[in-house]
Design a protein around this motif. Structure first.
Motif, PDB file in Angstrom:
ATOM      1  N   ILE A  24       0.837  -1.202   0.000  1.00 50.57           N
ATOM      2  CA  ILE A  24       0.000   0.000   0.000  1.00 50.57           C
ATOM      3  C   ILE A  24       0.871   1.250   0.000  1.00 50.57           C
ATOM      4  O   ILE A  24       0.629   2.195  -0.751  1.00 50.57           O
ATOM      5  N   GLY A  25       1.885   1.265   0.843  1.00 55.43           N
ATOM      6  CA  GLY A  25       2.752   2.440   0.928  1.00 55.43           C
ATOM      7  C   GLY A  25       3.419   2.777  -0.391  1.00 55.43           C
ATOM      8  O   GLY A  25       3.538   3.960  -0.751  1.00 55.43           O
ATOM      9  N   LEU A  26       3.862   1.776  -1.133  1.00 56.41           N
ATOM     10  CA  LEU A  26       4.484   2.039  -2.434  1.00 56.41           C
ATOM     11  C   LEU A  26       3.496   2.701  -3.390  1.00 56.41           C
ATOM     12  O   LEU A  26       3.866   3.589  -4.174  1.00 56.41           O
ATOM     13  N   ASN A  27       2.248   2.302  -3.315  1.00 55.51           N
ATOM     14  CA  ASN A  27       1.249   2.928  -4.180  1.00 55.51           C
ATOM     15  C   ASN A  27       0.889   4.333  -3.723  1.00 55.51           C
ATOM     16  O   ASN A  27       0.553   5.192  -4.541  1.00 55.51           O
ATOM     17  N   VAL A  28       0.965   4.584  -2.419  1.00 58.47           N
ATOM     18  CA  VAL A  28       0.811   5.968  -1.953  1.00 58.47           C
ATOM     19  C   VAL A  28       1.961   6.816  -2.491  1.00 58.47           C
ATOM     20  O   VAL A  28       1.754   7.950  -2.939  1.00 58.47           O
ATOM     21  N   LEU A  29       3.162   6.260  -2.456  1.00 55.56           N
ATOM     22  CA  LEU A  29       4.318   6.996  -2.976  1.00 55.56           C
ATOM     23  C   LEU A  29       4.117   7.359  -4.439  1.00 55.56           C
ATOM     24  O   LEU A  29       4.356   8.506  -4.852  1.00 55.56           O
ATOM     25  N   GLN A  30       3.674   6.390  -5.254  1.00 53.16           N
ATOM     26  CA  GLN A  30       3.535   6.738  -6.665  1.00 53.16           C
ATOM     27  C   GLN A  30       2.304   7.599  -6.914  1.00 53.16           C
ATOM     28  O   GLN A  30       2.269   8.384  -7.856  1.00 53.16           O
ATOM     29  N   GLY A  31       1.318   7.523  -6.023  1.00 53.63           N
ATOM     30  CA  GLY A  31       0.210   8.467  -6.121  1.00 53.63           C
ATOM     31  C   GLY A  31       0.670   9.887  -5.850  1.00 53.63           C
ATOM     32  O   GLY A  31       0.274  10.830  -6.550  1.00 53.63           O
ATOM     33  N   ALA A  32       1.540  10.050  -4.844  1.00 56.33           N
ATOM     34  CA  ALA A  32       2.082  11.373  -4.540  1.00 56.33           C
ATOM     35  C   ALA A  32       2.936  11.894  -5.691  1.00 56.33           C
ATOM     36  O   ALA A  32       2.911  13.088  -6.013  1.00 56.33           O
ATOM     37  N   ARG A  33       3.686  10.992  -6.314  1.00 51.07           N
ATOM     38  CA  ARG A  33       4.480  11.394  -7.489  1.00 51.07           C
ATOM     39  C   ARG A  33       3.571  11.848  -8.622  1.00 51.07           C
ATOM     40  O   ARG A  33       3.817  12.886  -9.248  1.00 51.07           O
ATOM     41  N   LEU A  34       2.503  11.089  -8.890  1.00 44.19           N
ATOM     42  CA  LEU A  34       1.568  11.470  -9.946  1.00 44.19           C
ATOM     43  C   LEU A  34       0.911  12.813  -9.657  1.00 44.19           C
ATOM     44  O   LEU A  34       0.640  13.596 -10.572  1.00 44.19           O
ATOM     45  N   ALA A  35       0.649  13.082  -8.362  1.00 43.68           N
ATOM     46  CA  ALA A  35      -0.014  14.334  -7.980  1.00 43.68           C
ATOM     47  C   ALA A  35       0.914  15.532  -8.041  1.00 43.68           C
ATOM     48  O   ALA A  35       0.451  16.677  -7.996  1.00 43.68           O
ATOM     49  N   GLY A  36       2.227  15.286  -8.127  1.00 38.94           N
ATOM     50  CA  GLY A  36       3.177  16.392  -8.199  1.00 38.94           C
ATOM     51  C   GLY A  36       3.670  16.888  -6.868  1.00 38.94           C
ATOM     52  O   GLY A  36       4.128  18.034  -6.755  1.00 38.94           O
ATOM     53  N   ALA A  37       3.609  16.038  -5.832  1.00 38.57           N
ATOM     54  CA  ALA A  37       4.160  16.441  -4.530  1.00 38.57           C
ATOM     55  C   ALA A  37       5.648  16.742  -4.681  1.00 38.57           C
ATOM     56  O   ALA A  37       6.368  16.052  -5.400  1.00 38.57           O
TER      57      ALA A  37
END
Length: 349
Positions: free
Chosen positions: A186-199
Motif C-alpha cells: 500500500i505504501g508504495l502505491n501511496v508513494l507513486q500516487g504522490a508522485r503522480l499528484a506532483g508532490a
C-alpha cells in the motif's frame, strides 16, 4: 477446482471446490493471477473477523468465462481486473459517486462456492484465490489485453487503495509535502500516487533499510528508517501523512508530524478494538484525521484510468510484483509476505 480455503483454524489449498453458474447481473471469471494482500493474512490471524469457511483472496485479474443476463459491458474472452466493491449502483451514496460508502457492499458476503455440497463464504466479494470466481457485473472492469494479468491483478486493491487515497481522499496538490509511513504494497502505491499528484517532497519511512531502492523507484525523494528523523527533512511537518502500517502508536506519530492545516490519512488496518490516542489541542490549527476505504475509489473509472497510465509508462505495476507463486505454494507466499520479503507476492493458476 482449486482454491485457498480458511476454515477458522487452518488454511488449505483445496482441489474440490465447485462454483455455480452466473445469474442475472453476474460475471464468471477464470482467475489468472491474484495478489496476496495483508488483508488476507488478517483474516487468518483474526485481525479481520470474517465468517468461515471462506475462500480467500481479493486482488485478482483474469478472463471472463461467462456472463449472466443483463451484463453488456464485458463478454466472454475479455480481460478484467476485479474490484472488491460490490456496490449496488442505485443507492444515494452510489448516486453521489461514492460507491465505497454503499451499504449494500459492506459486510454481506455471498456464498457462490460449495465443497462436498456445503457452501463457503466469499471474501471481500471476490475470493480471487480460486481458479474461478463469481462477481457482480460492476466488479469486473475490462482492461486492455496487453496489460499482463499478473500486474493487472494488483490494481483492484493495492493500487486503488494507495493511489486512490492520494488522488481521491487526500487530494494531494502540486507542490505539497507528503510522508508515507510503511513502504509495503500500500505504501508504495501511496508513494507513486504522490508522485503522480506532483508532490514536491515525498518522505518514505520504513524500519527495513532494504526497501529504500524500491521506495525511491516509486517516487520517494527521501527515505528514513524512523519517524524521528522526519522533522530533519520537514522542520514544520508535512501537509499529508499516510499511515500504512496499522499500528496505533504510528497513528499518533502521523498526527504529530502534521504541519498547520495538514491531514493524516489512516490506511493501515489495526485490530477492530484497537484504540489510538492523540492530543486534541494539536488539532486546532486546522488539522484533520481522515479515514479512507478502498482509496475512495470509483473502480469502473479508476481501474481503467490506472491501466491507461500503466500503458503510458506513468504508473508502475510490474515493479510491484516481487515474486510469483503457483497457488499450491500459498504457505510460502504467506510466509514471505509476513516477513516483508516482497512488495507483493502474486499467486498464479
Amino acid at each position: 477446482m482449486r482454491g485457498v480455503v480458511f476454515d477458522g483454524e487452518r488454511v488449505e489449498v483445496a482441489d474440490d471446490l465447485e462454483i455455480r453458474a452466473p445469474g442475472p447481473g453476474e460475471v464468471l471469471v477464470r482467475v489468472a493471477a491474484a495478489g496476496l494482500c495483508h488483508s488476507d493474512l488478517s483474516v487468518i490471524d483474526g485481525t479481520i473477523p470474517f465468517p468461515v469457511p471462506v475462500v480467500l483472496g481479493h486482488e485478482g485479474a483474469g478472463v471472463v468465462e461467462a456472463v449472466g443476463a443483463d451484463v453488456a459491458h464485458v463478454a466472454p474472452g475479455d480481460h478484467v481486473s476485479l474490484s472488491t466493491l460490490a456496490n449496488c449502483g442505485a443507492c444515494a451514496e452510489c448516486d453521489r459517486g461514492r460507491p465505497t460508502m454503499c451499504r449494500s457492499s459492506i459486510g454481506r458476503p455471498g456464498r457462490p462456492f460449495t465443497r462436498a455440497g456445503k457452501p463457503l463464504h466469499q471474501f471481500a466479494a471476490s475470493s480471487a484465490f480460486a481458479e474461478r470466481t463469481l462477481v457482480k457485473a460492476v466488479q469486473a472492469v475490462r482492461i486492455p489485453g496487453d496489460v499482463p494479468l499478473t500486474s493487472a491483478a494488483l490494481i483492484g486493491c493495492g493500487v486503488l487503495t494507495g493511489v486512490g487515497a492520494v488522488l481521491n481522499r487526500a487530494r494531494v496538490a502540486l507542490g505539497d509535502t507528503v510522508v508515507v509511513i510503511g513502504a509495503g504494497g500500500i505504501g508504495l502505491n501511496v508513494l507513486q500516487g504522490a508522485r503522480l499528484a506532483g508532490a514536491v517532497t515525498i518522505v518514505a519511512v520504513d524500519t527495513n533499510p532494504a526497501k529504500e531502492e524500491t521506495a525511491r523507484l516509486f517516487g520517494a525523494t527521501h527515505f528514513l528508517t524512523s519517524v524521528d528523523a522526519v522533522r530533519d527533512v520537514l522542520p514544520h511537518g508535512a501537509q499529508h501523512v499516510f499511515e500504512c502500517v496499522g499500528h496505533t502508536g504510528l497513528v499518533r506519530r502521523a498526527i504529530d508530524l502534521l504541519d498547520r492545516h495538514g491531514q493524516a490519512v489512516l490506511l493501515g488496518m489495526p485490530a477492530p478494538t484497537a484504540e489510538a490516542t492523540f492530543l486534541p489541542a494539536a488539532m486546532f490549527l486546522d488539522k484533520a484525521v481522515l479515514g479512507c476505504r478502498y482509496g475512495s475509489s470509483r473502480p469502473q473509472h479508476d481501474i481503467a484510468l490506472y491501466a491507461r497510465l500503466y500503458r503510458e509508462g506513468r504508473l508502475l505495476l510490474d515493479e510491484l510484483v516481487t515474486e510469483t507463486y503457483p497457488v499450491e505454494d500459498f504457505a510460502k507466499a504467506a510466509e514471505d509476505a509476513e516477513h516483508g520479503r516482497v512488495a507483493r507476492g502474486v499467486l498464479t493458476f
